[in-house]
Each structure stands twice: as C-alpha cells, then as structure tokens.
Design an enzyme around this catalytic site. Structure first.
Site, PDB file in Angstrom:
ATOM      1  N   ILE A 288       0.826  -1.211   0.000  1.00  0.00           N
ATOM      2  CA  ILE A 288       0.000   0.000   0.000  1.00  0.00           C
ATOM      3  C   ILE A 288       0.862   1.263   0.000  1.00  0.00           C
ATOM      4  O   ILE A 288       0.384   2.345  -0.327  1.00  0.00           O
ATOM      5  CB  ILE A 288      -0.974   0.030   1.195  1.00  0.00           C
ATOM      6  CG1 ILE A 288      -0.216   0.180   2.516  1.00  0.00           C
ATOM      7  CG2 ILE A 288      -1.866  -1.191   1.207  1.00  0.00           C
ATOM      8  CD1 ILE A 288      -1.112   0.545   3.675  1.00  0.00           C
ATOM      9  N   ASP A 289       2.150   1.133   0.360  1.00  0.00           N
ATOM     10  CA  ASP A 289       3.020   2.312   0.456  1.00  0.00           C
ATOM     11  C   ASP A 289       3.479   2.829  -0.905  1.00  0.00           C
ATOM     12  O   ASP A 289       3.973   3.954  -0.996  1.00  0.00           O
ATOM     13  CB  ASP A 289       4.269   1.996   1.296  1.00  0.00           C
ATOM     14  CG  ASP A 289       3.927   1.697   2.747  1.00  0.00           C
ATOM     15  OD1 ASP A 289       2.865   2.149   3.197  1.00  0.00           O
ATOM     16  OD2 ASP A 289       4.718   1.009   3.415  1.00  0.00           O
ATOM     17  N   ARG A 424      -5.190  -0.509   5.303  1.00  0.00           N
ATOM     18  CA  ARG A 424      -4.981  -1.800   4.642  1.00  0.00           C
ATOM     19  C   ARG A 424      -6.294  -2.536   4.374  1.00  0.00           C
ATOM     20  O   ARG A 424      -6.323  -3.471   3.577  1.00  0.00           O
ATOM     21  CB  ARG A 424      -4.104  -2.720   5.501  1.00  0.00           C
ATOM     22  CG  ARG A 424      -2.654  -2.320   5.600  1.00  0.00           C
ATOM     23  CD  ARG A 424      -1.846  -3.455   6.231  1.00  0.00           C
ATOM     24  NE  ARG A 424      -0.474  -3.066   6.461  1.00  0.00           N
ATOM     25  CZ  ARG A 424       0.479  -3.102   5.551  1.00  0.00           C
ATOM     26  NH1 ARG A 424       0.192  -3.504   4.326  1.00  0.00           N
ATOM     27  NH2 ARG A 424       1.703  -2.745   5.851  1.00  0.00           N
ATOM     28  N   THR A 650     -14.867  13.362 -18.581  1.00  0.00           N
ATOM     29  CA  THR A 650     -16.138  12.720 -18.882  1.00  0.00           C
ATOM     30  C   THR A 650     -16.126  11.292 -18.358  1.00  0.00           C
ATOM     31  O   THR A 650     -15.082  10.634 -18.373  1.00  0.00           O
ATOM     32  CB  THR A 650     -16.407  12.694 -20.402  1.00  0.00           C
ATOM     33  OG1 THR A 650     -17.516  11.839 -20.685  1.00  0.00           O
ATOM     34  CG2 THR A 650     -15.202  12.201 -21.185  1.00  0.00           C
ATOM     35  N   ASN A 653     -15.023   8.494 -21.065  1.00  0.00           N
ATOM     36  CA  ASN A 653     -13.630   8.304 -21.485  1.00  0.00           C
ATOM     37  C   ASN A 653     -13.528   8.153 -22.999  1.00  0.00           C
ATOM     38  O   ASN A 653     -12.871   7.248 -23.510  1.00  0.00           O
ATOM     39  CB  ASN A 653     -13.015   7.081 -20.797  1.00  0.00           C
ATOM     40  CG  ASN A 653     -11.499   7.071 -20.886  1.00  0.00           C
ATOM     41  OD1 ASN A 653     -10.863   8.114 -20.857  1.00  0.00           O
ATOM     42  ND2 ASN A 653     -10.923   5.901 -21.009  1.00  0.00           N
TER      43      ASN A 653
END
Length: 899
Positions: A288-289, A424, A650, A653
């Site tokens: 997650i870092d 997490r 938008t 896309n």
C-alpha cells in the site's frame, strides 16, 4: 490421267504419314502422362516419409554430434538435461512472435510424465504461432502472497490461477506465504477455476500471508525447494514487497545448490532433480506504500488512498464546523507517496514526507501559512504526515510535535488522528482489481516464456502499460532511494522514486509553497466546463485557477459552458473562490452540452469585451468538438485567435487524444461497487443472472473495465460487434456455469452497444433461454454514475491536468505575443492535454480529427480494447489470446558514463 492418279496416291501417302505422326504424338503424351503419375506417387511417398527421415537425422545429430542451436537466434540453457529455449521472430508488420520449445534430449523420453509433469518433450516448429492454450501443458505454477497484505492481491491471485489453467498448466496455492512453502503439506494445494470465485471484491489475501524466519535460512529454503520438486513445480509467482521479492530471487539463485543438497541427503532422486533443473520467478508488487521503484503504482496503493480520503472527507465536515486544524498521520515509513497524493487530493496546507524533509525554520513557515489560510476565510487547516517523516537532522516529525506547535504558537483548536491499519482494510478499488488482474495475466505469460537465462522479473505498471522489469534492478534502485535520504541527497531521492512521484511533488510545491507574485501579467484566462458533469471537474478548475494566480494571471469563471461564454456570464475568481473544491463532485461552474457553432459571433464579442487571452475548456466530447469549431472560426473572427487547451473530463472516457479522462475512475468505482452488491444478492438466491446497463454512449470503456473489476461473464460494447450467435454462446456459457458451484451470472451492456439488442431484449432473451435453469434481473444504473465525490485518482489527475494546462498556456502566450497583442492561429495553439501510454502530451485538435469517429463520438483507436480478451478468458470462454506482441524486459538503471 495417270498424272492425276499419281497425285492422288501421293496425297494419300502424305495423309498416312500425318496420321502416323499424330499417333506418335499421342503415344508420347500417354508416356508423359504416365511419367507425371509416377512423379506424383513418388511425391506422395516422399511427403509421407520426409518427417520420419528428418526426425531420424535430428536424433542422430543429438546423439552423435550434440549439435547446439545458433546463439545469435536462440537464448536458453545449453544443459543437455533441460533446455527451455525461446526464439523471437520479427513479422512483416513489425510485431514479434515468441515460440517456445522444450528440447530435453533422448533421455527425457523415459521420464515419468505422470510423476513429473514438467518433464516433457515438446515438438514445435519455430515458425508456427504459439497456441496460448497449450503454452503451459505439462508445467506447474505456484502462487503465494508474502509480507504485508494489500487490497487487490486476491485479484492478482485469481488472474494467475485462471490464466494458468487456461494455458494448460497446473496451478497451486501456497497458503501462508513463505512459511507455507517451507512447511508444505496442505499449505500447497492445487487450485481450481471455482476456488478463486468471489475473490475480487475481498480485501487482504485469501490465501494468507505470514512473516517467515525459516525461509531466511538455507535449511528452510531447502525444505521449500523439496516441496516444490515433489509436486513438479518449477514456476513461482510471488506477490509482495521488495523484501519478499528479494527473497524469491535469492531462492532462484540458490536453486541448483539446493537440489544438490536434497539429492545428497536422499530427499529427492536424480530424476526429480533433472526434471526440476531450474526455477522461474516472477514478482508482482503488493504494497500500500507504493515504495517499490520501477512501477507507477503497486497493488493496494489506490485502495489505501480510498480509505484515507474517506476519513479526510469525514473529518473535513467536523473541522469546518469548529474551525479546527487537523493533523492526519498516514502509513509510509520509508515512502511518502500516500501522504503526498493525499495532500494533493484534499488540498492540504502542508505535507511531511521522508523523501523531502522541510527546510530549517519550518515551524515558523508552517505557522505563517496556517495563519494566512485563516485570514482569507478558510475555516479549517489540514496537515498530512507520513509515519516516517523526518527533519533535516534525522529527527522524527510526529503528530504530537506538530499539534503542540500549532496549539502553543497559534492557539488553534487542533486534533490529531493516526489512521493505522484501517488503510490496509476494506474492499479493493476498481483500479487495484484491474491492476492485479492485468499483472496476473502478464506474470503467467512471463513465467511460461522464461528461459533458464532469463533474470527474475517483476511485472510493473508504466502509464497504462504492463511492463516487465529486472527484479534486482528495481530492488537496487529502491535501496538507493533509502541511501540517498540517509545521505541528505533529497532531490535525488525524489527523482529515484520515478516520474509519477516527481510530478506529484512538483505539483504540490506549485500549489502549496509559492506565494502570489506582486507584479501582475495582465493576462486573462477563462475557464469553462462543457458537456455532462463528472467528478473531478472541480479539482481541475481549482488547480488551474490557483496556478494561474501564482503565475500572475487574472482567472475568469465562465458559467454554463459555451452558452455562458456567449451570454457573458463571466466573473473573476480569486484564490479563496475555489477553496474546498477538490473533493466536491459535479460541476460548480455549471456545464451544458451546447456547442459554439451557432453562437460564434456572440462568443467572439464577449472574448473581446472581457479581454480574454486564453481558454481552458474542461469537458468531454463536446469540449473537443467545441474546441475544433472555435479553431475553424478563427478564419472569420480574429478574436478567436487565442491559445486554448481542452482537458478531457467525462465518465465515458471517449475524448480523442487521451487514454484516460477525469471522472471515468469515479464512475467505474460506482459501477463496480453496485455490481458487488448485485453479485452478493445473486450468490444468496442462487441461479440468478443480472444484466446491468452502463453509461458511456458508444464508448464501451466503462462496461469493459467494470466487467474486469467485477468479474462479469460478458460485456457488450459497440466497438466489439456481436450477433445472435454470440448471444447464443453467452447463454450456453451461463447454462454450463449453473452446473458448477458458481450459480450466478453478471452481464454488462453499454447503453448504445447495439440499437436492436437492447437491455430489454437481452433480459427477455436470457429469461426465456434460461427458463428452468436460472432466472434473470436487469438494472439500469443511469446518472448515479455521474455523481458522488471524486476518487483519489480523479482528484489527483484533475489537479495535475489543471496545473499543466495553465503552465502550457503561459508559455504559449509568450510565443504568441506579437506587436503588443496576442495572436494565435497555428494548429499547435489549440491542443488536447491527454495521457498517452506513459506521458501527458499536448496534441493539436486538428491533428486528432483523423483519429475521430464523429458519428459515434469515439476515437478510432482505443487502447483498452486489448483488455477484452482477458475479460473473456477470466470468465472461462475458450478464445485465443494474442501472444504475437510479447512484453520485452526493460531496464530501470540507466547506464551513465560507462558505469
């Protein structure tokens, strides 16, 4: 009379001669025909026997001459006991095709394939295309998760298992990370297609993760190797951080030595060692870092940002009520990515990160900044702190230190919050699910294409591309960042983190640590929103306004799009005007779909009246078309000869010139969350199929990507035409699926994928054909996809796009300033700012016309269409995966000065 008779006789004789010649010719023709028949028979015999002769010659060469392949064309092991060789050929169109053959020699024919699945003889022609469903036959892959858990790991595990099975390989779960690898037994179990069902929406890692001290010892690694050899596993996929991946590389390097130890101790036989002579390793970074160099995003980072922003948004409301200062500590012991992006996404007043400690005297600077924010009317202050933040002397900067400083010096009511492990947890975001799925697919391909000489690689994300990088090069650069920080080389540490991190830091510095200049530029830049509203528009406006003010410009707000520009609903915007806009959805300026063609004269008059020198147009396809109409009108109206830039925003896309649009990620997460709830309902009731209609116009981006993120069985889009036979195949697929343990179905349909096969038609078709096996429900999501607070991605993306657009306009205005006025009529003075693969590019609107399907309002080339086969394979459709474009290994470390 006698002469006449003689002449007749001569004529008759001549006819006889001619007849004889004709007969001879016919006989010769018959002989030639017989000869052709004989040659044809001989050809048939030769055609039948040549392969056997060739095989005999090949065997003789291998036995007596030990012929080796030319090293210039083949790379791989020259070990006669095992040779995994890959050959790459360049096709006429420039694409590459990779063909893999396993050349094990004559002795391998005696190996027991029942016991050792990886020990087989494959005969392939190098020129023949690879059949992806046969790439893994006779091979085994193990997948494990190690280190700290991260949302999205389950998506990677699911993709690895299903694509591995698709290729014909056996796939094994390794439960509890490296500890399970060492302990063996029930910790290593064969995975099935159904065993990874309903994993996508789960956080953490279903197969478990554990810190393992045993694996740090050679004895532990020998046990792990023994467990793999006994199961014939020679391919290992590791999902974890840099420590886990470094351990995997060490395991691979020691593999031969470990086999020798095991063979000497009698734990494995010589035959088993021979059939497992080398180990392939591929890593996926789950952290997650986002602290691993070489990838823009690691698995879990985006989801962690979602958790953080949910807390920040909740805290903001209470902080405004009481005029408080809030200090939030987020994870990031050695990397400040989470803190930095959070600061950009919420408009924080200050951020502390390990890579760039604050300058000396930061305490006074911080207090001055907070005081200034209160003086201009802000009712709250937000300070973000990474848990590993340090000052210039290496001393930790904690929440308590900052809280005491603000309370004592300023007297502000201050609160501190440490988010901890909540970051997490929770459901993975759509981005992390798609990222994990794409990386899992690429990891399997990398394993099956690897040779003994191929270095261990890590699958990474660069822009919107999945790339393979040498594992240890990435680890080395990651360690160099830590070293640079320890030695005080902070600018270098920022650069070593990568372009994405550096761009975020530069944008933050522009918005947070620069004061407005005393001298004004007398430049007026107008900003308007065009088309349908979407989340992230306000973040782009805020960023553009504040960067413009810092450049000395006057920023003007145009309400209600081109209509507002024609009607003169224009007003100036100060710094505080856009305060707090980053986290707000929709369009505060107001937006309409009207195009400027019918009001060009009024627009030109107001541009002159308000002395507008440049335009920032934020919107979807209407913004693109409107920009083109303004450029076309330059020939008639000189007032329109000003620089302009279009920022794609938008949910569809579908703006040409950009792979991503602001707002699409928020809509995608809305769809994915809804599909999760619907799947949960279907899982409870059993034997139920849901048909979901998504927005997007003719563009199938939302349907396709939501299908990947939610695990859909099919996604119908305009760009991938389908007919009644395809619908029949989809129904048959679901009928077969209901016979398994997974008794539910999810079908996504883009709103304009087909004029005749409507959502109602599909509902009736599936209901009728599934009668007695499953029932059907439908759901039209509608405009809920345009609402909601923007995701961290859209906030960050919009912020960077707005800043970059105004900086570009500033430079372009200097170029176009002639004889005391602005005059811009070149194609490159009107551009779309878009993300293309790995970079943000300014592309002239006129150049993008050729790549635009104006009738259907979509680009002619769309990158995400290449992901559709993955969607179908993960849903268990028997289709072919294009392996002609193989990913090549790229290098992270640049060679400088011969080093």
């Amino acid at each position: 009379m006698e002469t006449v008779w003689d002449n007749c006789v001569c004529v008759c004789q001549l006819c006889v001669c001619v007849w004889d010649v004709f007969v001879c010719v016919c006989q010769i023709s018959v002989c030639l025909l017989e000869l052709c028949v004989c040659l044809l028979r001989l050809s048939v015999l030769l055609f039948h026997w040549i392969p056997h002769i060739g095989l005999t010659v090949w065997i003789w060469q291998r036995t007596h001459r030990k012929t080796q392949f030319d090293a210039n064309h083949v790379y791989g092991s020259k070990d006669p006991s095992y040779c995994d060789e890959s050959k790459t050929e360049v096709l006429a169109d420039g694409k590459t095709t990779s063909t893999t053959c396993f050349d094990s020699g004559l002795d391998d024919l005696s190996c027991s394939s029942a016991t050792h699945n990886s020990c087989r003889l494959f005969e392939m022609q190098h020129s023949a295309p690879v059949d992806p469903t046969k790439m893994g036959v006779g091979r085994a892959i193990a997948v494990l998760t190690s280190g700290g858990d991260a949302q999205g790991m389950n998506a990677a595990v699911r993709a690895t298992v299903r694509v591995g099975i698709y290729t014909g390989a056996k796939v094994y779960f390794v439960h509890e990370g490296y500890q399970g690898l060492v302990d063996g037994g029930d910790n290593i179990r064969q995975a099935t297609w159904e065993s990874v069902s309903m994993m996508l929406q789960l956080g953490g890692t279903v197969i478990g993760s554990a810190r393992c001290q045993d694996f740090r010892t050679k004895e532990g690694r020998a046990k792990a190797a023994c467990n793999l050899v006994k199961l014939g596993i020679t391919n290992l996929c590791v999902i974890g951080g840099d420590g886990s991946l470094t351990g995997a590389n060490e395991f691979r390097n020691e593999w031969s030595e470990l086999l020798q130890i095991l063979q000497k101790t009698g734990k494995i036989t010589a035959e088993e060692a021979k059939c497992s002579s080398h180990l392939n390793i591929v890593g996926m970074v789950g952290s997650i870092d986002n602290d691993f160099c070489g990838t823009d995003m690691t698995i879990g980072t985006d989801s962690a940002l979602h958790r953080i922003m949910e807390v920040v948004d909740a805290i903001t409301t209470t902080a405004q009520s009481h005029q408080r200062a809030f200090i939030l500590e987020v994870m990031g012991r050695h990397c400040g990515y989470l803190a930095l992006v959070t600061a950009l996404s919420c408009g924080a007043d200050w951020v502390f990160i390990p890579e760039m400690p604050p300058d000396e005297g930061w305490e006074d600077h911080l207090c001055r900044r907070l005081t200034y924010q209160r003086s201009i009317g802000n009712r709250l202050n937000v300070i973000i702190v990474a848990e590993g933040a340090l000052d210039r002397h290496g001393k930790p900067i904690t929440c308590d230190i900052i809280k005491n400083l603000v309370t004592k010096k300023l007297g502000f009511d201050t609160r501190a919050t440490i988010l901890g492990h909540v970051q997490r947890g929770g459901t993975p975001s759509a981005f992390d699910r798609i990222l994990g799925s794409r990386m899992g697919v690429e990891a399997v391909m990398a394993l099956l294409e690897a040779t003994p000489d191929t270095p261990a690689c890590v699958v990474s994300l660069s822009g919107n591309m999945a790339v393979r990088l040498p594992l240890m090069e990435c680890v080395q650069v990651t360690k160099e960042v830590t070293k640079a920080m320890a030695e005080g080389r902070f600018e270098e540490a920022i650069k070593l983190r990568g372009k994405s991190f550096e761009n975020n830091w530069n944008t933050y510095k522009l918005l947070a640590h620069v004061t407005a200049p005393d001298v004004k530029s007398n430049i007026n830049i107008a900003i308007l929103n065009v088309g349908a509203p979407c989340a992230g528009m306000n973040a782009a406006v805020r960023s553009a306004v504040r960067i413009g003010i810092l450049q000395g410009h006057n920023m003007l707000a145009v309400h209600d799009g081109f209509e507002g520009l024609a009607n003169g609903t224009i007003e100036p915007m100060a710094w505080g005007y856009v305060g707090g806009w980053t986290g707000k959805g929709g369009s505060i300026l107001g937006t309409k779909r009207s195009l400027p063609a019918n009001m060009i004269e009024e627009i030109s008059l107001n541009i002159a009246k308000f002395n507008i020198h440049a335009l920032v147009i934020i919107g979807g396809f209407e913004a693109f078309v409107g920009g083109l109409e303004l450029v076309t009108a330059r020939e008639k109206y000189e007032e329109l000869c000003i620089p302009l830039v279009v920022i794609p925003a938008t949910v569809s896309n579908n703006v040409p010139g950009s792979d991503f649009s602001v707002g699409a990620d928020t809509a995608l997460n809305t769809i994915t969350t809804t599909c999760d709830r619907i799947k949960q309902s279907a899982a409870g009731t059993k034997r139920r199929v849901f048909i979901i209609e998504t927005m997007g116009g003719y563009c199938g981006y939302l349907a396709t990507m939501a299908g990947l993120a939610a695990g859909a069985d099919a996604a119908y889009v305009f760009e991938d035409p389908f007919g009644i036979h395809d619908l029949e195949a989809n129904v048959e697929h679901l009928l077969e699926k209901m016979k398994t343990t997974v008794k539910r179905g999810l079908i996504l349909r883009n709103e304009k994928c087909n004029a005749n096969y409507t959502t109602d038609f599909l509902f009736n078709l599936y209901s009728e054909e599934g009668k007695g096996v499953f029932d059907c429900r439908k759901n039209v999501l509608g405009h809920m996809q345009q609402g909601g607070t923007p995701t961290p991605f859209d906030r960050n993306f919009g912020t960077k796009m707005g800043a970059k657009a105004v900086l570009w306009l500033t430079d372009k205005l200097k170029e176009c300033y002639r004889h005391g006025r602005i005059f811009a009529n070149t194609p490159d003075s009107a551009c779309v700012l878009g993300m293309r693969k790995r970079a943000m590019l300014f592309q002239p609107l006129s150049d993008l016309k050729e790549d635009t399907d104006f009738e259907h309002r979509i680009p002619k080339t769309e990158w995400w269409l290449k992901l559709r086969p993955i969607l179908k394979i993960l849903a268990k459709y028997k289709i072919s995966l294009d392996t002609s474009e193989t990913a090549t290994m790229e290098h992270v470390i640049k060679k400088r000065g011969g080093v």
